[in-house]
Design an enzyme around this catalytic site. Structure first.
Site, PDB file in Angstrom:
ATOM      1  N   SER A  86      12.566  -4.967  -0.611  1.00  0.00           N
ATOM      2  CA  SER A  86      11.519  -4.863  -1.639  1.00  0.00           C
ATOM      3  C   SER A  86      11.531  -3.556  -2.418  1.00  0.00           C
ATOM      4  O   SER A  86      10.790  -3.431  -3.398  1.00  0.00           O
ATOM      5  CB  SER A  86      10.142  -5.058  -1.001  1.00  0.00           C
ATOM      6  OG  SER A  86       9.960  -6.411  -0.639  1.00  0.00           O
ATOM      7  N   SER A 136       3.538  -5.869  -2.447  1.00  0.00           N
ATOM      8  CA  SER A 136       4.924  -6.354  -2.529  1.00  0.00           C
ATOM      9  C   SER A 136       4.993  -7.867  -2.743  1.00  0.00           C
ATOM     10  O   SER A 136       5.786  -8.565  -2.114  1.00  0.00           O
ATOM     11  CB  SER A 136       5.674  -5.968  -1.250  1.00  0.00           C
ATOM     12  OG  SER A 136       7.069  -5.935  -1.466  1.00  0.00           O
ATOM     13  N   LYS A 171      11.892  -3.698  -6.152  1.00  0.00           N
ATOM     14  CA  LYS A 171      10.757  -3.947  -7.044  1.00  0.00           C
ATOM     15  C   LYS A 171      10.435  -2.729  -7.915  1.00  0.00           C
ATOM     16  O   LYS A 171       9.782  -2.864  -8.952  1.00  0.00           O
ATOM     17  CB  LYS A 171       9.530  -4.361  -6.242  1.00  0.00           C
ATOM     18  CG  LYS A 171       9.631  -5.733  -5.573  1.00  0.00           C
ATOM     19  CD  LYS A 171       8.333  -6.093  -4.868  1.00  0.00           C
ATOM     20  CE  LYS A 171       8.346  -7.518  -4.328  1.00  0.00           C
ATOM     21  NZ  LYS A 171       9.018  -7.629  -3.022  1.00  0.00           N
TER      22      LYS A 171
END
Length: 441
Positions: free
Chosen positions: A100, A155, A103
């Site tokens: 993640s 997230s 991101k």
């Protein structure tokens, strides 16, 4: 009299050696030509030669200097965001799944393009991603600003897909992300999913994640979203959910100003953190770390960095972004225009119009207070580190280099065969008696 076979055998040996050396030279020449035509350095040279190693890299000022902490991570970077100096690193250009932490790249790519007040309609693709985290509802309209909060606070994987589609299409967003990485000279990055979920060939390095984090620090809108401790999200009619920031650095570490955590089975724990003390802003990135130890590992590295910044000789530099012209001329793919954009603040069909970043954002590095929940939702296993080849080396350049190598190798091989046949013919003539008859055994 027996023919002396040593002469043709020696000739064959010499020819084989010549062919091998010529092949290597031709291959090197072809590779060098391809590199020159691509206009890009070898990815492990970016930032300095010391960063090409795979072990721990640090230049202690003296034997008594404070030692780096030992942390359970395969790769990390600790760097000064203002000067760009890399204070220490471990396997800085090693390729690992980012999980993640990717991101952050998604956010810095799309924030400048999407109006925060625009609304997008959730598609089935966005709502069905697993794990989806926030739980977007198919057909419902969500504000872009709310989706960015869900992306960075908890997230949300579904929010990442919705934002990607808001750029015009999912594929366009991926192209934009890779183009952004290229502009930042983050050549170790290949993005395949906007949320960092498992994808073949998707990878990043600790060094490149530091480049991305440095760019994030320069975005007031990103820092505003990223430093929020909590936010309310209107999921559907009469249902609101509270988003609690998962980055415990904001509350558990003095000077913590932002960051992003991630985890998958293959990637293990990953982390990007940013902190500021006494006017010094540091970036730490951690890849392939023991689960639940990514933030504490980052805090220990930050402690060392604040103590040793200005005392250790840097092991490398965070390179600046390419100019717009340079990025365009060497970019591996140039995204096309955004189709079907919706005007800011109006309802669109999965697409938000390019607009300005959120206004009223505090300066980068505004620290938050309060509680933040550590940890991230477990994600399914991700693909392992992909190939070392990075996005951005033109196929035509590689093809021309290979073609040149093959042509040169073929010419040398043909010449070698001719020389070998001639040598063997001479040996037979010397071994044969007049009249062409052979001697007996």
């Amino acid at each position: 009299m027996k023919p002396d076979l040593r002469t043709p055998a020696a000739a064959l040996t010499r020819v084989a050696a010549v062919v091998a050396m010529a092949g290597l030279a031709a291959s090197s020449a072809g590779s060098a030509a391809a590199s020159r035509q691509s206009g890009q350095p070898d990815r492990q040279d970016v930032g300095g030669s010391q960063l090409a190693g795979t072990g721990v890299v640090v230049n202690y000022p003296s034997a008594a200097a404070r030692r780096l902490p030992r942390v359970p991570a395969s790769a990390y970077i600790i760097a000064d965001a203002t000067t760009g100096q890399v204070l220490a690193a471990r396997d800085p250009h090693g390729l690992f799944p980012p999980a993640s932490t990717l991101k952050v790249l998604t956010a810095i790519t799309l924030i400048p393009l999407l109006s925060p007040d625009a609304k997008v309609i959730t598609t089935r693709r966005a709502a069905s991603v697993q794990p989806n985290v926030v739980g977007l509802v198919v057909g419902r309209r969500y504000q872009v600003a709310a989706l960015f909060k869900a992306l960075l606070l908890i997230s949300a994987n579904d929010a990442a897909v919705a934002l990607a589609q808001a750029s015009g299409s999912f594929d366009r967003a991926i192209a934009l992300m890779n183009a952004q990485a290229h502009r930042l000279q983050a050549y170790d990055v290949i993005a395949r999913q906007p949320n960092g979920l498992p994808a073949a060939g998707q990878h990043a390095s600790a060094y490149d994640e530091a480049l991305i984090a440095r760019q994030a620090l320069s975005s007031p809108a990103f820092m505003k979203y990223d430093s929020l401790l909590a936010a309310r999200f209107h999921l559907k009619r009469r249902k609101w959910v509270t988003l609690v920031n998962q980055n415990a650095l904001l509350t558990d570490y003095r000077g913590g100003i932002g960051g992003k955590i991630g985890w998958t089975v293959r990637a293990k724990a990953t982390y990007v953190g940013m902190a500021r003390r006494n006017g010094v802003t540091l970036i730490v990135t951690v890849l392939h770390c023991a689960p639940l130890r990514e933030i504490t590992s980052a805090e220990r590295l930050l402690n060392w960095g604040f103590a040793m910044d200005g005392k250790v000789r840097p092991v490398g530099m965070l390179v600046p972004p390419l100019s717009a012209a340079a990025a365009h001329s060497t970019s591996p793919q140039q995204p096309g225009p955004t189709p079907g954009s919706a005007a800011p603040g109006r309802t669109g069909t999965g697409t938000a119009a390019p607009g300005t970043a959120g206004t009223g954002s505090p300066a980068p590095g505004t620290a938050g207070t309060g509680a933040a929940g550590p940890g991230t939702a477990g994600l399914p296993g991700t693909a392992g580190p992909g190939s070392a080849g990075r996005q951005g080396r033109p196929v035509a350049s590689r093809t021309r280099g290979i073609s040149a190598a093959l042509a040169a190798g073929s010419a040398v091989a043909a010449l070698a065969v001719i020389c070998l046949l001639a040598a063997m013919a001479r040996a037979r003539r010397r071994a044969s008696p007049p009249g062409g008859s052979r001697s007996g055994p």
